[in-house]
Write a protein that holds these residues in place. Structure first.
Motif, PDB file in Angstrom:
ATOM      1  N   GLY A  47     -57.977 -42.608  52.747  1.00  0.00           N
ATOM      2  CA  GLY A  47     -58.551 -41.270  52.388  1.00  0.00           C
ATOM      3  C   GLY A  47     -59.983 -41.044  51.594  1.00  0.00           C
ATOM      4  N   ALA A  48     -60.326 -42.319  51.296  1.00  0.00           N
ATOM      5  CA  ALA A  48     -61.744 -42.411  50.366  1.00  0.00           C
ATOM      6  C   ALA A  48     -62.799 -43.259  51.042  1.00  0.00           C
ATOM      7  CB  ALA A  48     -61.116 -42.867  48.994  1.00  0.00           C
ATOM      8  N   GLY A  49     -62.831 -43.053  52.501  1.00  0.00           N
ATOM      9  CA  GLY A  49     -63.800 -43.828  52.811  1.00  0.00           C
ATOM     10  C   GLY A  49     -63.521 -45.037  53.867  1.00  0.00           C
ATOM     11  N   GLY A  50     -62.289 -45.344  53.755  1.00  0.00           N
ATOM     12  CA  GLY A  50     -61.871 -46.586  54.488  1.00  0.00           C
ATOM     13  C   GLY A  50     -62.138 -46.722  56.092  1.00  0.00           C
ATOM     14  N   THR A  51     -61.763 -45.461  56.558  1.00  0.00           N
ATOM     15  CA  THR A  51     -61.760 -45.339  58.153  1.00  0.00           C
ATOM     16  C   THR A  51     -63.143 -45.206  58.457  1.00  0.00           C
ATOM     17  OG1 THR A  51     -61.695 -42.913  58.194  1.00  0.00           O
ATOM     18  CG2 THR A  51     -59.582 -44.077  58.171  1.00  0.00           C
ATOM     19  N   GLN A  52     -63.906 -44.888  57.804  1.00  0.00           N
ATOM     20  CA  GLN A  52     -65.444 -44.844  57.999  1.00  0.00           C
ATOM     21  C   GLN A  52     -66.326 -45.842  57.793  1.00  0.00           C
ATOM     22  OE1 GLN A  52     -66.266 -41.880  59.945  1.00  0.00           O
ATOM     23  NE2 GLN A  52     -64.169 -42.027  59.790  1.00  0.00           N
ATOM     24  N   ARG A  53     -66.138 -46.468  56.574  1.00  0.00           N
ATOM     25  CA  ARG A  53     -66.965 -47.646  56.023  1.00  0.00           C
ATOM     26  C   ARG A  53     -66.398 -48.872  56.571  1.00  0.00           C
ATOM     27  NH1 ARG A  53     -66.733 -44.635  51.031  1.00  0.00           N
ATOM     28  NH2 ARG A  53     -68.961 -44.008  50.727  1.00  0.00           N
ATOM     29  N   LEU A  54     -65.135 -49.263  56.963  1.00  0.00           N
ATOM     30  CA  LEU A  54     -64.676 -50.499  57.525  1.00  0.00           C
ATOM     31  C   LEU A  54     -64.928 -50.769  59.005  1.00  0.00           C
ATOM     32  CD1 LEU A  54     -62.880 -52.910  56.430  1.00  0.00           C
ATOM     33  CD2 LEU A  54     -60.907 -51.851  57.726  1.00  0.00           C
ATOM     34  N   PRO A  55     -64.948 -49.873  59.795  1.00  0.00           N
ATOM     35  CA  PRO A  55     -65.662 -50.041  61.018  1.00  0.00           C
ATOM     36  C   PRO A  55     -66.784 -50.494  61.165  1.00  0.00           C
ATOM     37  CG  PRO A  55     -64.234 -47.965  61.141  1.00  0.00           C
ATOM     38  CD  PRO A  55     -64.358 -48.514  59.683  1.00  0.00           C
ATOM     39  N   ARG A  56     -67.890 -49.802  60.240  1.00  0.00           N
ATOM     40  CA  ARG A  56     -69.024 -50.159  60.237  1.00  0.00           C
ATOM     41  C   ARG A  56     -69.444 -51.581  59.767  1.00  0.00           C
ATOM     42  NH1 ARG A  56     -68.856 -44.558  59.409  1.00  0.00           N
ATOM     43  NH2 ARG A  56     -70.532 -43.309  60.309  1.00  0.00           N
ATOM     44  N   LEU A  57     -68.540 -52.159  58.849  1.00  0.00           N
ATOM     45  CA  LEU A  57     -68.663 -53.517  58.501  1.00  0.00           C
ATOM     46  C   LEU A  57     -68.094 -54.452  59.299  1.00  0.00           C
ATOM     47  CD1 LEU A  57     -68.218 -53.237  54.645  1.00  0.00           C
ATOM     48  CD2 LEU A  57     -70.364 -53.677  55.623  1.00  0.00           C
ATOM     49  N   VAL A  58     -66.924 -54.173  59.747  1.00  0.00           N
ATOM     50  CA  VAL A  58     -66.293 -55.303  60.478  1.00  0.00           C
ATOM     51  C   VAL A  58     -66.052 -54.989  62.035  1.00  0.00           C
ATOM     52  CG1 VAL A  58     -65.158 -56.096  58.353  1.00  0.00           C
ATOM     53  CG2 VAL A  58     -64.005 -54.387  59.917  1.00  0.00           C
ATOM     54  N   GLY A  59     -66.414 -54.095  62.285  1.00  0.00           N
ATOM     55  CA  GLY A  59     -66.203 -53.458  63.772  1.00  0.00           C
ATOM     56  C   GLY A  59     -64.956 -52.763  63.976  1.00  0.00           C
ATOM     57  N   PRO A  60     -64.913 -51.937  65.047  1.00  0.00           N
ATOM     58  CA  PRO A  60     -63.932 -50.971  64.904  1.00  0.00           C
ATOM     59  C   PRO A  60     -62.420 -51.787  65.300  1.00  0.00           C
ATOM     60  CG  PRO A  60     -65.406 -50.650  66.886  1.00  0.00           C
ATOM     61  CD  PRO A  60     -65.876 -51.574  65.759  1.00  0.00           C
ATOM     62  N   GLU A  61     -62.333 -52.734  66.136  1.00  0.00           N
ATOM     63  CA  GLU A  61     -61.231 -53.442  66.451  1.00  0.00           C
ATOM     64  C   GLU A  61     -60.447 -54.099  65.387  1.00  0.00           C
ATOM     65  OE1 GLU A  61     -58.630 -55.858  69.400  1.00  0.00           O
ATOM     66  OE2 GLU A  61     -60.314 -54.798  70.203  1.00  0.00           O
ATOM     67  N   VAL A  62     -61.271 -54.809  64.403  1.00  0.00           N
ATOM     68  CA  VAL A  62     -60.585 -55.368  63.302  1.00  0.00           C
ATOM     69  C   VAL A  62     -60.370 -54.290  62.351  1.00  0.00           C
ATOM     70  CG1 VAL A  62     -61.275 -56.874  61.238  1.00  0.00           C
ATOM     71  CG2 VAL A  62     -62.033 -57.606  63.413  1.00  0.00           C
ATOM     72  N   ALA A  63     -61.005 -53.130  62.166  1.00  0.00           N
ATOM     73  CA  ALA A  63     -60.680 -52.090  61.207  1.00  0.00           C
ATOM     74  C   ALA A  63     -59.362 -51.545  61.816  1.00  0.00           C
ATOM     75  CB  ALA A  63     -61.848 -51.142  61.398  1.00  0.00           C
ATOM     76  N   LYS A  64     -59.180 -51.248  63.004  1.00  0.00           N
ATOM     77  CA  LYS A  64     -58.116 -50.653  63.454  1.00  0.00           C
ATOM     78  C   LYS A  64     -56.839 -51.499  63.177  1.00  0.00           C
ATOM     79  CE  LYS A  64     -60.295 -47.932  67.007  1.00  0.00           C
ATOM     80  NZ  LYS A  64     -60.389 -47.770  68.635  1.00  0.00           N
ATOM     81  N   ASP A  65     -57.136 -52.816  63.522  1.00  0.00           N
ATOM     82  CA  ASP A  65     -56.018 -53.795  63.203  1.00  0.00           C
ATOM     83  C   ASP A  65     -55.470 -53.813  61.715  1.00  0.00           C
ATOM     84  OD1 ASP A  65     -54.176 -55.933  63.199  1.00  0.00           O
ATOM     85  OD2 ASP A  65     -55.802 -57.305  62.817  1.00  0.00           O
ATOM     86  N   MET A  66     -56.428 -53.675  61.016  1.00  0.00           N
ATOM     87  CA  MET A  66     -56.263 -53.828  59.293  1.00  0.00           C
ATOM     88  C   MET A  66     -55.369 -52.474  58.888  1.00  0.00           C
ATOM     89  SD  MET A  66     -59.417 -55.517  57.604  1.00  0.00           S
ATOM     90  CE  MET A  66     -58.847 -55.323  55.837  1.00  0.00           C
ATOM     91  N   ILE A  67     -56.184 -51.308  59.485  1.00  0.00           N
ATOM     92  CA  ILE A  67     -55.432 -50.045  58.852  1.00  0.00           C
ATOM     93  C   ILE A  67     -54.149 -49.567  59.594  1.00  0.00           C
ATOM     94  CG2 ILE A  67     -56.038 -47.515  59.150  1.00  0.00           C
ATOM     95  CD1 ILE A  67     -59.155 -48.202  58.473  1.00  0.00           C
ATOM     96  N   PHE A  68     -54.186 -49.711  61.114  1.00  0.00           N
ATOM     97  CA  PHE A  68     -52.952 -49.556  61.632  1.00  0.00           C
ATOM     98  C   PHE A  68     -51.927 -50.300  61.222  1.00  0.00           C
ATOM     99  CE2 PHE A  68     -55.401 -48.152  65.828  1.00  0.00           C
ATOM    100  CZ  PHE A  68     -55.874 -47.064  65.184  1.00  0.00           C
ATOM    101  N   THR A  69     -51.938 -51.667  60.836  1.00  0.00           N
ATOM    102  CA  THR A  69     -50.833 -52.631  60.764  1.00  0.00           C
ATOM    103  C   THR A  69     -50.583 -52.661  59.090  1.00  0.00           C
ATOM    104  OG1 THR A  69     -52.026 -54.537  60.658  1.00  0.00           O
ATOM    105  CG2 THR A  69     -51.514 -53.819  62.574  1.00  0.00           C
ATOM    106  N   GLY A  70     -51.551 -52.244  58.372  1.00  0.00           N
ATOM    107  CA  GLY A  70     -51.204 -52.596  56.968  1.00  0.00           C
ATOM    108  C   GLY A  70     -51.674 -54.052  56.323  1.00  0.00           C
ATOM    109  N   ARG A  71     -51.938 -54.898  57.501  1.00  0.00           N
ATOM    110  CA  ARG A  71     -52.294 -56.321  57.059  1.00  0.00           C
ATOM    111  C   ARG A  71     -53.274 -56.540  56.025  1.00  0.00           C
ATOM    112  NH1 ARG A  71     -55.822 -60.268  59.132  1.00  0.00           N
ATOM    113  NH2 ARG A  71     -56.706 -58.676  60.417  1.00  0.00           N
ATOM    114  N   ARG A  72     -52.637 -57.539  55.275  1.00  0.00           N
ATOM    115  CA  ARG A  72     -53.672 -57.970  54.273  1.00  0.00           C
ATOM    116  C   ARG A  72     -54.711 -59.061  54.532  1.00  0.00           C
ATOM    117  NH1 ARG A  72     -49.332 -57.475  49.103  1.00  0.00           N
ATOM    118  NH2 ARG A  72     -49.081 -55.351  49.337  1.00  0.00           N
ATOM    119  N   VAL A  73     -55.791 -59.148  54.058  1.00  0.00           N
ATOM    120  CA  VAL A  73     -56.756 -59.999  54.394  1.00  0.00           C
ATOM    121  C   VAL A  73     -56.937 -60.872  53.169  1.00  0.00           C
ATOM    122  CG1 VAL A  73     -59.182 -60.320  55.002  1.00  0.00           C
ATOM    123  CG2 VAL A  73     -57.620 -58.576  56.266  1.00  0.00           C
TER     124      VAL A  73
END
Length: 150
Positions: A47-73
């Motif tokens: 809720g503080a920019g993660g859904t907007q900034r992450l896809p711009r850096l890593v691409g939407p597919e990787v961002a969705k994977d990280m956010i939808f699953t809660g996977r740690r990197v």
């Protein structure tokens, strides 16, 4: 911010910690750093920019994977996907970030600031508009005292 910002990440940066790092221009992570968005496991979402900034850096597919699953990197994977720019030995992130800040601060402030502005505009405008903006800022710098002292 008109000046570059640098995040130094040691250890866990989960949820808001990752979002804070994403808000910075440059990110230096120690090899012990871990990134992720555990919010979905709590019935929330970033809720503080993660859904907007992450896809711009890593691409939407990787961002969705990280956010939808809660996977740690890990830090190494974060470097591979473009989440961080540098990975350094454990305990060296802050020192490296400070060294990087000193190198940036040694340059002409207006040049650095205008370059940051042009880079940020690249995500918001088409290429032709971005090139015109860059050219305008470049030409403007020729009239400054900073340019003359170089």
């Amino acid at each position: 911010m008109p000046v570059p910002t640098i995040a130094a990440i040691e250890g866990f940066a989960l949820g808001g910690g990752t979002e804070l790092a994403l808000a910075c221009d440059l990110r230096v992570a120690s090899e012990s750093a871990v990134f992720g968005f555990p919010e979905v496991a709590l019935g929330l979402m970033p809720g503080a920019g993660g859904t907007q900034r992450l896809p711009r850096l890593v691409g939407p597919e990787v961002a969705k994977d990280m956010i939808f699953t809660g996977r740690r990197v890990t830090a190494e994977e974060a470097k591979e996907i473009g989440l961080v720019g540098r990975v350094v030995p454990k305990g060296q992130a802050l020192k490296t970030a400070r060294d990087l800040a000193a190198r940036i601060a040694a340059n002409a402030p207006l040049g650095v600031g205008y370059a940051k502005s042009a880079i940020e505009a690249a995500g918001d405008v088409d290429l032709d508009t971005g090139l015109r903006y860059e050219t305008d800022l470049f030409a403007l710098l020729f009239s400054t005292a900073e340019r003359r002292r170089a």
